[in-house]
Design an enzyme around this catalytic site. Structure first.
Site, mmCIF file in Angstrom:
data_model
loop_
_atom_site.group_PDB
_atom_site.id
_atom_site.type_symbol
_atom_site.label_atom_id
_atom_site.label_comp_id
_atom_site.label_asym_id
_atom_site.label_seq_id
_atom_site.Cartn_x
_atom_site.Cartn_y
_atom_site.Cartn_z
ATOM 1 N N HIS A 1 -17.796 0.281 -0.372
ATOM 2 C CA HIS A 1 -16.885 -0.606 -1.101
ATOM 3 C C HIS A 1 -17.604 -1.748 -1.820
ATOM 4 O O HIS A 1 -17.131 -2.887 -1.830
ATOM 5 C CB HIS A 1 -15.822 -1.161 -0.160
ATOM 6 C CG HIS A 1 -14.863 -0.135 0.359
ATOM 7 N ND1 HIS A 1 -14.525 1.000 -0.346
ATOM 8 C CD2 HIS A 1 -14.163 -0.064 1.538
ATOM 9 C CE1 HIS A 1 -13.662 1.718 0.364
ATOM 10 N NE2 HIS A 1 -13.425 1.099 1.504
ATOM 11 N N ASN B 1 -15.511 3.143 -1.862
ATOM 12 C CA ASN B 1 -15.950 4.217 -0.976
ATOM 13 C C ASN B 1 -17.463 4.189 -0.771
ATOM 14 O O ASN B 1 -18.129 3.206 -1.090
ATOM 15 C CB ASN B 1 -15.459 5.586 -1.443
ATOM 16 C CG ASN B 1 -15.000 6.441 -0.257
ATOM 17 O OD1 ASN B 1 -15.758 6.650 0.690
ATOM 18 N ND2 ASN B 1 -13.771 6.912 -0.298
ATOM 19 N N ARG B 2 -18.008 5.294 -0.238
ATOM 20 C CA ARG B 2 -19.377 5.304 0.268
ATOM 21 C C ARG B 2 -20.369 5.862 -0.747
ATOM 22 O O ARG B 2 -20.063 6.806 -1.485
ATOM 23 C CB ARG B 2 -19.458 6.113 1.561
ATOM 24 C CG ARG B 2 -18.655 5.528 2.700
ATOM 25 C CD ARG B 2 -18.640 6.431 3.923
ATOM 26 N NE ARG B 2 -17.964 5.783 5.040
ATOM 27 C CZ ARG B 2 -16.646 5.841 5.272
ATOM 28 N NH1 ARG B 2 -15.866 6.548 4.447
ATOM 29 N NH2 ARG B 2 -16.110 5.210 6.291
ATOM 30 N N GLN C 1 -8.496 8.859 -1.349
ATOM 31 C CA GLN C 1 -8.964 8.746 0.022
ATOM 32 C C GLN C 1 -7.749 8.486 0.901
ATOM 33 O O GLN C 1 -7.123 7.426 0.836
ATOM 34 C CB GLN C 1 -9.975 7.600 0.168
ATOM 35 C CG GLN C 1 -10.660 7.547 1.537
ATOM 36 C CD GLN C 1 -11.822 8.523 1.651
ATOM 37 O OE1 GLN C 1 -12.194 9.171 0.660
ATOM 38 N NE2 GLN C 1 -12.427 8.609 2.817
ATOM 39 N N HIS D 1 -7.015 -1.084 -1.934
ATOM 40 C CA HIS D 1 -7.162 -0.652 -0.539
ATOM 41 C C HIS D 1 -5.975 -1.103 0.315
ATOM 42 O O HIS D 1 -6.157 -1.596 1.431
ATOM 43 C CB HIS D 1 -8.469 -1.200 0.032
ATOM 44 C CG HIS D 1 -9.002 -0.450 1.215
ATOM 45 N ND1 HIS D 1 -8.317 -0.352 2.400
ATOM 46 C CD2 HIS D 1 -10.163 0.232 1.399
ATOM 47 C CE1 HIS D 1 -9.038 0.351 3.264
ATOM 48 N NE2 HIS D 1 -10.161 0.723 2.677
ATOM 49 N N SER D 2 -4.763 -0.928 -0.180
ATOM 50 C CA SER D 2 -3.587 -1.296 0.611
ATOM 51 C C SER D 2 -3.353 -0.300 1.746
ATOM 52 O O SER D 2 -3.551 0.906 1.591
ATOM 53 C CB SER D 2 -2.344 -1.361 -0.270
ATOM 54 O OG SER D 2 -2.358 -2.511 -1.082
ATOM 55 N N TYR D 3 -2.927 -0.842 2.884
ATOM 56 C CA TYR D 3 -2.445 -0.049 4.011
ATOM 57 C C TYR D 3 -0.916 -0.079 3.957
ATOM 58 O O TYR D 3 -0.312 -1.155 3.988
ATOM 59 C CB TYR D 3 -2.881 -0.643 5.345
ATOM 60 C CG TYR D 3 -4.339 -0.587 5.682
ATOM 61 C CD1 TYR D 3 -4.794 0.179 6.754
ATOM 62 C CD2 TYR D 3 -5.274 -1.350 4.985
ATOM 63 C CE1 TYR D 3 -6.137 0.198 7.115
ATOM 64 C CE2 TYR D 3 -6.613 -1.335 5.329
ATOM 65 C CZ TYR D 3 -7.036 -0.561 6.396
ATOM 66 O OH TYR D 3 -8.366 -0.551 6.752
ATOM 67 N N GLU E 1 -6.041 5.628 -1.356
ATOM 68 C CA GLU E 1 -6.916 4.951 -2.310
ATOM 69 C C GLU E 1 -7.253 5.919 -3.451
ATOM 70 O O GLU E 1 -8.149 6.755 -3.325
ATOM 71 C CB GLU E 1 -8.193 4.478 -1.618
ATOM 72 C CG GLU E 1 -7.954 3.569 -0.424
ATOM 73 C CD GLU E 1 -9.139 3.541 0.508
ATOM 74 O OE1 GLU E 1 -10.250 3.145 0.071
ATOM 75 O OE2 GLU E 1 -8.977 3.924 1.689
ATOM 76 N N ASP F 1 -9.892 10.375 7.216
ATOM 77 C CA ASP F 1 -10.626 9.412 6.390
ATOM 78 C C ASP F 1 -11.408 10.236 5.370
ATOM 79 O O ASP F 1 -12.633 10.240 5.364
ATOM 80 C CB ASP F 1 -11.551 8.545 7.237
ATOM 81 C CG ASP F 1 -12.142 7.370 6.456
ATOM 82 O OD1 ASP F 1 -11.735 7.172 5.289
ATOM 83 O OD2 ASP F 1 -13.009 6.661 7.000
#
Length: 347
Positions: free
Chosen positions: A103, A77-78, A283, A173-175, A311, A245
């Site tokens: 990330h 993340n940020r 997330q 970070h799977s979609y 996430e 997000d």
């Protein structure tokens, strides 16, 4: 099973491992980025489909992938302004997301080749040593990630140690698309989150520090809601992210053992995914920036909403937010977390 997946431009070999168990689950994991490339799960008729987005070639992972299935770190993340202070010393990081570091920076853990330390038919453990100063982070960090198929679940475990004080926030970070990664958008799939609060963000998608109630907002997923039901509402937070997000704050304490945190369901196929974790947040990302530029493992392109991310994590920008749960790791301590993706029999 192990096979060569590709070779990087500098000559490093990337391998792919296949895990499978007797409960219908099958996963493929790459040594590049510790990527979960595919995850096959049966539907209500027992037919398996791959439910995670991924690339079919190493070159696409190197040049196009939006973190598909990767382990991100050293800090997922940020981090605002690409910097943080620890014990009175400022540490500067690459700004690879506007003014933020995202990330782990330009060359985060998702772009490294991990070393396999153990493997069998149903489990795989990979390790990576991040040097002191890599991407601006202090301390030599020794990270380890394990994937295992246990019954009807995929378990992911994280472990890390350091020789200097540092910060760490590892996640996958799977979609996901429970109808199958080639099936179109996920907007009709139902999501439930055990979260009364979320962390609103500013125009740079950095948390404001507020833990805001979800009640009465499009962020209320305490009861099952279609992902797309409210995504087009003119809520200021949805406008900032182009959809969801955001970090959601789980209810209750989650420390030693993974606790129920989220549930997703695809009514058409009957597939259900239950998420249990030791992490305090997640997330939820609704795939807002998928543009059709990436061809997936099925040969179809991924467009907006083709997958959703859950996430599990500590909160974004925690190193700059003293009120958030700490992500500091010191010598002699062990960072450990676990997340379980469970797939009960489809009805």
């Amino acid at each position: 099973m192990i096979e060569q997946f590709g070779v990087t431009p500098d000559g490093a070999t990337v391998d792919r491992y296949t895990l499978e168990n007797g409960h219908g689950l099958r996963a493929q994991i790459l040594t590049y980025g510790c990527v979960l490339q595919t995850l096959e799960v049966p539907d209500r008729h027992g037919e398996r489909a791959n439910i995670v987005l991924g690339c079919s070639t190493l070159d696409d992972y190197l040049t196009k992938s939006r973190f598909f299935g990767a382990v991100v770190g050293r800090y997922g993340n940020r981090i605002a302004g690409g910097s943080f202070q620890l014990d009175g010393q400022e540490h500067r990081l690459p700004r690879n997301n506007g003014p933020n570091s995202l990330h782990g920076g330009e060359q985060g853990f998702d772009k490294k080749i991990w070393q396999v330390t153990s493997a069998n038919a149903t489990s795989l453990t990979l390790a990576y040593v991040s040097a002191d100063g890599e991407e601006g982070y202090p301390g030599t960090l020794r990270a380890e990630v394990s994937y295992s198929l246990n019954g009807d679940a995929l378990h992911i475990g994280y472990r890390a140690t350091t020789d200097r004080p540092t910060v760490v926030n590892l996640t996958n970070h799977s979609y996901f698309n429970l109808a199958g990664e080639d099936s179109g958008d996920v907007y009709d799939q139902l999501l439930t989150l055990d979260a009364d609060r979320y962390t609103p963000v500013d125009e740079n998608q950095i948390p404001t520090g507020e833990l805001a109630p979800v009640d009465g907002t499009p962020f209320d997923f305490r009861k099952p809601q279609p992902i797309g039901a409210r995504i087009r509402e003119a809520h200021p937070q949805l406008l900032i992210g182009g959809g969801y997000d955001h970090n959601f704050v789980f209810n209750g304490s989650r420390d030693a053992e993974p606790a129920p945190a989220a549930r997703a369901e695809d009514p058409a196929s009957g597939r259900v995914m239950e998420v249990l974790t030791t992490q305090p947040g997640v997330q939820f990302y609704s795939g807002n920036f998928l543009t059709g530029s990436i061809v997936g493992t099925s040969g179809r392109t991924y467009r907006q909403g083709a997958g959703f991310c859950l996430e599990t994590q500590h909160f974004p920008d925690s190193p700059n937010q003293p009120a958030f749960p700490s992500t500091v790791l010191r010598p002699g301590e062990v960072h450990e977390s676990a997340t379980v993706f469970r797939f009960p029999s489809a009805e």
